[in-house]
Design an enzyme around this catalytic site. Sequence first.
Site, PDB file in Angstrom:
ATOM      1  N   ILE A   1      51.837  71.701   0.742  1.00 37.75           N
ATOM      2  CA  ILE A   1      51.281  70.397   1.112  1.00 37.75           C
ATOM      3  C   ILE A   1      51.023  69.711  -0.226  1.00 37.75           C
ATOM      4  O   ILE A   1      50.469  70.317  -1.146  1.00 37.75           O
ATOM      5  CB  ILE A   1      49.996  70.556   1.963  1.00 37.75           C
ATOM      6  CG1 ILE A   1      49.346  69.215   2.311  1.00 37.75           C
ATOM      7  CG2 ILE A   1      48.963  71.455   1.297  1.00 37.75           C
ATOM      8  CD1 ILE A   1      48.162  69.377   3.308  1.00 37.75           C
ATOM      9  N   SER A   2      51.449  68.452  -0.362  1.00 34.89           N
ATOM     10  CA  SER A   2      51.330  67.765  -1.653  1.00 34.89           C
ATOM     11  C   SER A   2      49.873  67.532  -2.039  1.00 34.89           C
ATOM     12  O   SER A   2      48.985  67.468  -1.183  1.00 34.89           O
ATOM     13  CB  SER A   2      52.036  66.416  -1.614  1.00 34.89           C
ATOM     14  OG  SER A   2      53.387  66.578  -1.272  1.00 34.89           O
ATOM     15  N   GLN A   3      49.677  67.351  -3.329  1.00 38.37           N
ATOM     16  CA  GLN A   3      48.370  66.965  -3.893  1.00 38.37           C
ATOM     17  C   GLN A   3      47.899  65.670  -3.199  1.00 38.37           C
ATOM     18  O   GLN A   3      48.712  64.773  -2.956  1.00 38.37           O
ATOM     19  CB  GLN A   3      48.654  66.718  -5.373  1.00 38.37           C
ATOM     20  CG  GLN A   3      47.518  66.335  -6.249  1.00 38.37           C
ATOM     21  CD  GLN A   3      48.062  65.878  -7.610  1.00 38.37           C
ATOM     22  OE1 GLN A   3      49.271  65.946  -7.872  1.00 38.37           O
ATOM     23  NE2 GLN A   3      47.189  65.417  -8.460  1.00 38.37           N
TER      24      GLN A   3
ATOM     25  N   ARG B   1      42.038  66.998   6.072  1.00 41.05           N
ATOM     26  CA  ARG B   1      43.061  67.765   5.352  1.00 41.05           C
ATOM     27  C   ARG B   1      42.876  69.281   5.508  1.00 41.05           C
ATOM     28  O   ARG B   1      43.842  70.026   5.576  1.00 41.05           O
ATOM     29  CB  ARG B   1      43.013  67.358   3.865  1.00 41.05           C
ATOM     30  CG  ARG B   1      44.042  68.069   2.977  1.00 41.05           C
ATOM     31  CD  ARG B   1      44.045  67.443   1.590  1.00 41.05           C
ATOM     32  NE  ARG B   1      44.671  68.262   0.579  1.00 41.05           N
ATOM     33  CZ  ARG B   1      45.938  68.130   0.171  1.00 41.05           C
ATOM     34  NH1 ARG B   1      46.709  67.208   0.711  1.00 41.05           N
ATOM     35  NH2 ARG B   1      46.419  68.913  -0.770  1.00 41.05           N
TER      36      ARG B   1
END
Length: 235
Positions: free
Chosen positions: A80-82, A54
């Site tokens: 960017i999502s959790q 990530r």
Amino acid sequence: MKALVFTLFFSLGTQMMLGQGNYREQRNSMVDQQLAGRDIFQSKVLKAMRDVPRHVFVPEDYRPWAYSDQALPIGEGQTISQPYIVAYMTQTLRLQPEDRVLEIGTGSGYQAAVLSLLSRQVYTIEIVESLGLAARDRLKSLGYHNIAVHVGDGYNGWPSQAPFDAIMVTAGAEQLPQPLMDQLAEGGRMIIPIGPHGGVRQLTLVTKKKGKFKFEKLMPVRFVPFVRKTKTQGR
Ligand code: SAH
């Protein structure tokens, strides 16, 4: 004593310079605490979240927070999502190895990378050109070969590659785009955040069985908006 302190600092320093060891540990604790520690139970999803680096998908300034329990900025006002949301949305699609998946909202390419480890082919569309091109390069250099990135408005889906076994929309829409419904295969699943812009949206699961659609609201979420105009137009 001095020697011990030196060795300790030296090995820590080398690890930080090399990055990988340190990031791998952070990634494993992210998976253990934020995912397996909640309701992510599919081992294939947990494994994919352990594999995809990530930190390579977030801007350098944010790397120290790459594995924290939050969404992060990726430029152009997007996020960017959790990690938990990425894993939850992925798990909900119940992917099979032979599935062909459409994602709308490539962003950094992180979600596409996760999907690609659980399916045959991922098609992903990003409306902001600079993000789409950067994601395409990043995914290629990391060796993800079953992902096709297209720059454009995802509202119309990707008709030439339809139908899709699974569709994931990672931007919040006010309504369900009809073309995406039309491109869902029989037995297909679509996950999409729906609700008013600026407000809380409902993560919605759409399933298609015997030609009929079923809708389930899963949880309230916040997402950047699904937009309709190419942002690079007129630049
Ligand atoms: N999945 C991404 C995060 C997505 S953020 C990741 O893993 O990093 C949502 C993205 O959707 C943004 O990059 C935004 O530009 C894009 N987007 C918004 N509306 C869109 C549309 N109509 N078509 C394609 N992409 C869109």
